[in-house]
Design an enzyme around this catalytic site. Structure first.
Site, PDB file in Angstrom:
ATOM      1  N   GLY A 279       0.817  -1.218   0.000  1.00 49.53           N
ATOM      2  CA  GLY A 279       0.000   0.000   0.000  1.00 49.53           C
ATOM      3  C   GLY A 279       0.846   1.261   0.000  1.00 49.53           C
ATOM      4  CB  CYS A 280       3.679   2.336   2.087  1.00 49.76           C
ATOM      5  SG  CYS A 280       2.774   2.288   3.661  1.00 49.76           S
TER       6      CYS A 280
END
Length: 158
Positions: free
Chosen positions: A48-49
């Site tokens: 996600g990051c």
């Protein structure tokens, strides 16, 4: 669940001096006179990051053209941030807040729900700071995917 501190439009953005991925130090006050998008993320090189950082990277030219500087902040060590920058060609500063004091001052670290459990951690957040160092927008609990596009719409950049 204890309520975390939350910043609101008009609040002064907490100043900071933090180490960067490239071995330097970034002082928020050095960016006065520019609009700043400061985004808080939990951990470099996670799916996600990475998606979020690459979205900011891919939108950087258009954000810069509208007067915005982008800065990412996480509790990762500078060495890990340097690997992230190299691996994913991140073209904006990433700062390390290992003791989480700055993240906490922004309300981006504290209690959150993760898969139904209450845990302590980074609350994925984005702050838009005006040229005078005031919070223009504070977005908490944002999604990694699609957030940059939504931010661009909210700022009327598209």
């Amino acid at each position: 669940m204890t309520e975390n501190v939350r910043l609101a439009p008009g609040d002064a953005a907490p100043d900071f001096s933090l180490p960067t991925a490239d071995g330097g130090t970034l002082h928020l006050s050095d960016l006065r006179g520019k609009k700043v998008v400061l985004y808080a993320y939990p951990a470099a090189m996670t799916p996600g990051c990475t998606t979020q950082a690459c979205d900011f990277r891919d939108s950087l030219a258009s954000l810069t053209a509208k007067g915005y500087a982008v800065v990412g902040i996480s509790p990762d060590a500078p060495a890990k941030l340097a690997k992230f920058v190299e691996r994913d060609a991140i073209t904006f500063p990433l700062v390390s807040d290992q003791d989480k004091a700055v993240l906490t001052s922004y309300g981006a670290f504290g209690e959150k729900k993760n898969y139904g459990k209450v845990v302590q951690g980074v609350i994925r957040s984005t702050f838009v700071i005006d040229e005078k160092g005031q919070i223009e927008h504070a977005f908490y609990n944002v999604k990694a995917t699609g957030h940059v596009a939504k931010l661009r719409r909210d700022l009327k950049l598209d």
